[in-house]
Design an enzyme around this catalytic site. Structure first.
Site, mmCIF file in Angstrom:
data_model
loop_
_atom_site.group_PDB
_atom_site.id
_atom_site.type_symbol
_atom_site.label_atom_id
_atom_site.label_comp_id
_atom_site.label_asym_id
_atom_site.label_seq_id
_atom_site.Cartn_x
_atom_site.Cartn_y
_atom_site.Cartn_z
ATOM 1 N N GLU B 61 -33.844 -21.685 -38.187
ATOM 2 C CA GLU B 61 -33.114 -20.615 -38.130
ATOM 3 C C GLU B 61 -34.202 -19.365 -37.709
ATOM 4 O O GLU B 61 -33.723 -18.346 -37.263
ATOM 5 C CB GLU B 61 -32.264 -20.467 -39.463
ATOM 6 N N HIS B 130 -24.170 -21.734 -51.033
ATOM 7 C CA HIS B 130 -23.250 -22.044 -49.806
ATOM 8 C C HIS B 130 -22.007 -21.322 -49.935
ATOM 9 O O HIS B 130 -21.032 -21.714 -49.115
ATOM 10 C CB HIS B 130 -22.968 -23.653 -49.686
#
Ligand SMILES: Cc1ncc(C[n+]2csc(CCOP(=O)(O)OP(=O)(O)O)c2C)c(N)n1
Ligand SMILES: [Mg+2]
Lengths: 325, 345
Positions: B61, B130
Site C-alpha cells: 500500500e 477492519h
C-alpha cells in the site's frame, strides 16, 4: 531433534481442531469473526515450533491458529475467543486474528499484513540488548513479504543481529492473487532475505522433518548470536482464504488444488514413519478421536461461557485511569 | 419510476463509464481482478477492459500510493481500491505528505488526480483493525476531497466527480451499504464535492450524518414520526469540503441538532459539524448539540459488544427524543444494522 511421531501427532491435532472448527463455523454461524484456517499448512508451524524453547516467542500474521497451537497456546481459550466469549484468550475483544497466549510464548497475531514482522524484530532486538538467550520467530505469508515493512525489518535485524527467525509460509497466493502476478518469476523471498546478508533456506514446507531440521539450524544460529535467520516454506492452504469454504475452481485451478492435496503434510509424515512403526494407522485413528473429542470439549466450554458484559465495553482501552495531578 | 441499482452496481457503472470516456483511468488494487471483484464494484471494469486497465497489485500500500501519484503526475488517473479503509494507514505518507500537498507545494502547477476508495467493515466481528471509518482522518488535510456517499446515486455521481477532479480524492464506502438500492440515472453525471442534501425534511430536530449513518438516521426518523416527532435528516455527502450552508440552515430551522457518526466523537466529523454550528448559528440552538458515536474503545469482536459499540437508529432516536423532551420508553426497540448479515467477510 524432535521425535517424528510427536511431530506427526502435533500436526494431526491441529488438523483435527481446524476441521472441527471449520465445520461448526459453517453450520452454526456462531463464531462471528473472520477466520483464516491453517488446514494444509500444519508442517510449517509444527516443524518450527518444535525447535523452540517454551520461553521463546512467536508473533504471527492473520493465519495464526496452527502456530498458536504448535507453540502450546491454550485450546479452550482460542475456541472461546472465536465464540466471542469472556474466557477467550483476548477476552472476546480480538477474535481469530488477535490470538495471544503469553504464558505459552505465543505473543500475538495481528490482522494488518506485515505488522508483526517488525514487531518480532523489535522484540528480538530488545531481548538481545538485555542479554537474554531467547529467540523470536515470526510467521507470515508470501503476500506479507511484499510490504515495505518486510524489507525495512530485515535490514534492521541484519544490522543489529537481532535473534529473530523469519518464517515465510509461501502458499503461493494472496487471497485470489497468485504469486506470479505479484512477484518476479526469477526472484524469491529467500533471495531477498539473502540480499540483506541473512542466512536463508528454502524448504519443502509440507515435509515436517525438513522444516524441523532447518528450523533447528536457524534457531541455533540465533541463539548463538549469529541471527537473524530466514526460512521460506513452500506449502498450500486447503480451504478458502477466509472462512470455512473452498475456492477450488473459482480462485484456484482444480488440478492445482488436487495436486497439493496429494502432498498432504500429515500423510507424508505418516508414510515416512510407517517402516519403523507399522501401527501408524491405528495411532492416527486414535489421535483423530482424541483430538476431535478435545475440540468438542473446548467448544462445549466456550458455548457455556458468558459473553463479555456490555457495561465493560470500554474497559481495557487504557490501563488504570490516569489522573491529572 | 427510474432505474434501480444497488450501491455496488452504481460504483461499477460509474467506473466503466469513466474508463470508457477517459483512457487514462486505471483501476489499481489487491485482488481487483478476481471473481468477487471488490464486492462486485470492479468486476464489470475487469470484464470490459481486462488486466491492462484493472491491475492487481502486490500487497504494498505504501509504495502503491506513491506509484499512483507518480502515474498521475505523468497522465494516468489511478482509481485505487482498498478492501478495508484501515489498510490506507499504510498509504498515508504518500497520500498526505505528498499527494494532498502536491499542487500547492510545487506552486500550483497541477495536481495529482489519484482517487482512493476505502471500504469500511462492520459486523461479523470485523474488529479493531477492519472496521474503522477514516473520513475524519482524511478530512483533516487541505488538498484532499473526501466524500462518504450514502445512496447509490451519490456513490455514482461522486465517483465520477472524483475521476474528473484535478486533486486527490478519498471515498469512504461502508460495506453495509453495498446491497442497498436506489434510483440511479443511466447516463454519466456528477455530484459536486461540498454539496450536501436534505435527505428528509422535518421541523423538530436535525440529524446530521454521512454514509451509513444517513440510513440509520432515516430509520430513526421513521420511528419517531409515529411519536409525533418530525426529524430532518441532513446528508453531508462530502466531509471535505463540508457544506456548511445545508447544516446551518437546517439547524436554524429546527433549533435542535444530533450528529451521528460511525467514528469516534473526539476530534471527529461530529466535532467538526458541532463547531460549524457553534460558529455560524449559535443562537438558533434551543438545546445543546448531541453526538451519537462509538464509545472510546477500539471496535470489539464479541458480537454483544460489537452490537453495543456501533451506534444505530435506536441511539439516534434516543438522542432526538432527549432534545425534544419526549418519552423514550414509548419507542420500540430496533434490531441492529447487521442482523441480516451472514459472514464471514
Ligand atoms: C496492510 C494490509 N493489506 C491488505 C490486507 C488484506 N489481506 C488480508 S490477508 C491477505 C493475503 C495475504 O497473503 P499472505 O501474506 O500470502 O498470507 P496467506 O493468507 O496466504 O496465508 C490480504 C491481502 C491486510 N490485512 N493488511
Ligand atoms: Mg500466501
Amino acid at each position: 531433534m524432535a521425535d517424528p511421531a510427536a511431530l506427526l501427532r502435533d500436526m494431526v491435532r491441529i488438523r483435527c481442531v481446524e476441521e472441527e472448527l471449520a465445520d461448526l463455523y459453517r453450520d452454526e454461524q456462531e463464531m462471528r469473526t473472520p477466520v483464516h484456517f491453517s488446514v494444509g499448512q500444519e508442517a510449517a508451524a509444527v516443524g518450527v515450533c518444535a525447535a523452540l524453547r517454551e520461553d521463546d516467542l512467536v508473533y504471527t500474521g492473520h493465519r495464526s491458529h496452527a502456530a498458536y497451537l504448535a507453540k502450546g497456546g491454550d485450546l479452550p481459550a482460542m475456541v472461546a475467543e472465536l465464540y466471542g466469549k469472556e474466557t477467550g484468550c483476548a477476552r472476546g475483544r480480538g477474535g481469530s486474528v488477535h490470538l495471544t497466549d503469553r504464558a505459552a510464548g505465543f505473543a500475538g497475531s495481528a490482522a494488518i499484513l506485515g505488522e508483526m514482522i517488525s514487531v518480532a524484530t523489535g522484540a528480538a532486538w530488545a531481548l538481545r540488548r538485555q542479554g537474554s538467550r531467547q529467540v523470536v520467530v515470526t510467521f507470515f505469508g508470501d503476500g506479507a513479504a511484499e510490504e515495505g515493512v518486510f524489507h525495512e525489518s530485515l535490514n534492521f535485524a541484519a544490522v543489529h543481529r537481532a535473534p529473530v527467525v523469519y518464517v515465510c509460509e509461501n502458499n503461493a497466493y494472496s487471497i485470489s492473487s497468485p504469486i506470479a502476478a505479484r512477484q518476479p518469476a526469477d526472484g524469491s523471498v529467500t533471495a531477498r532475505a539473502r540480499a540483506f546478508g541473512i542466512t536463508a533456506e528454502r524448504v519443502d514446507g509440507n515435509d515436517v522433518a525438513a522444516v524441523h531440521a532447518a528450523a533447528r539450524r536457524a534457531v541455533a544460529a540465533c541463539r548463538a548470536g549469529q541471527g537473524p535467520a530466514f526460512l521460506e516454506l513452500d506449502t498450500y492452504r486447503w480451504r478458502e482464504h477466509v472462512g470455512p469454504g473452498h475456492d477450488t475452481g473459482v480462485d484456484r485451478p482444480r488440478e492445482e488444488v488436487e495436486s497439493w492435496l496429494e502432498r498432504c503434510p500429515v500423510r507424508r509424515a505418516a508414510d515416512a514413519l510407517r517402516p519403523g512403526a507399522p501401527d501408524v494407522e491405528e495411532r492416527l485413528a486414535a489421535w483423530d478421536e482424541e483430538f476431535r473429542d478435545e475440540t468438542r470439549l473446548a467448544v462445549a466450554a466456550a458455548k457455556a461461557a458468558p459473553f463479555p458484559a456490555v457495561d465493560r465495553l470500554t474497559d481495557g482501552a487504557y490501563g488504570s485511569p490516569v489522573h491529572a495531578s | 419510476m427510474g432505474r434501480t441499482l444497488t450501491y455496488w452496481q452504481a460504483i461499477a457503472e460509474a467506473t466503466v463509464q469513466c474508463m470508457e470516456a477517459d483512457p487514462a483511468v486505471v483501476v489499481v488494487g489487491q485482488n481487483v481482478d478476481d471473481a468477487k471483484g471488490s464486492y462486485g464494484t470492479t468486476r464489470a471494469a475487469y470484464e470490459r477492459f481486462g488486466a491492462a486497465r484493472v491491475v492487481d497489485t502486490p500487497n504494498s500500500e505504501n509504495a502503491v500510493a506513491g506509484i499512483c501519484i507518480g502515474a498521475a503526475d505523468q497522465g494516468l488517473r489511478p482509481l485505487v481500491v482498498h478492501t478495508r479503509a484501515d489498510f490506507m494507514f499504510l498509504a498515508m505518507d504518500a497520500l498526505i505528505n505528498l499527494g494532498s500537498k502536491w499542487r500547492y507545494m510545487y506552486g500550483d502547477q497541477g495536481g495529482v488526480p489519484v482517487v482512493m476508495r476505502g471500504v469500511v467493515g462492520r459486523g461479523w466481528g470485523q474488529g479493531a483493525t477492519h472496521s474503522q471509518s477514516l473520513h475524519s482522518v482524511f478530512g483533516h488535510f487541505p488538498g484532499l476531497y473526501v466524500a462518504a456517499p450514502a445512496s447509490p446515486a451519490d456513490a455514482k455521481g461522486l465517483l465520477i466527480s472524483a475521476l474528473r477532479a484535478d486533486t486527490p480524492v478519498v471515498l469512504m464506502e461502508n460495506r453495509s451499504l453495498y446491497a442497498t438500492e436506489g434510483e440511479v440515472p443511466e447516463e454519466p453525471y456528477t455530484v459536486p464535492f461540498g454539496k450536501g442534501r436534505v435527505a428528509r425534511p422535518g421541523a423538530d430536530v436535525t440529524v446530521v450524518a454521512a454514509s451509513l449513518m444517513v440510513h440509520e438516521a432515516l430509520r430513526a426518523a421513521e420511528l419517531l414520526a409515529g411519536q409525533g416527532v418530525d426529524v430532518e435528516v441532513v446528508d453531508v455527502r462530502s466531509v471535505r469540503p463540508l457544506d456548511e450552508d445545508v447544516i446551518c440552515s437546517s439547524a436554524a430551522r429546527t433549533g435542535r441538532v444530533v450528529i451521528a457518526d460511525t467514528s469516534w466523537a473526539r476530534y471527529g466529523f461530529s466535532a467538526e459539524v458541532a463547531a460549524v454550528i457553534a460558529e455560524h448559528v449559535p443562537h438558533a440552538l434551543r438545546a445543546p448539540v448531541r453526538r451519537v458515536t462509538p464509545p472510546d474503545c477500539p471496535a470489539p469482536v464479541s458480537w454483544p459488544l460489537e452490537e453495543a459499540f456501533h451506534p444505530g437508529a435506536q441511539k439516534i432516536a434516543d438522542a432526538c427524543l432527549e432534545l425534544v423532551g419526549g418519552d423514550r420508553s414509548a419507542v420500540p426497540a430496533l434490531a441492529g444494522v447487521d442482523a441480516g448479515f451472514i459472514g464471514p467477510y
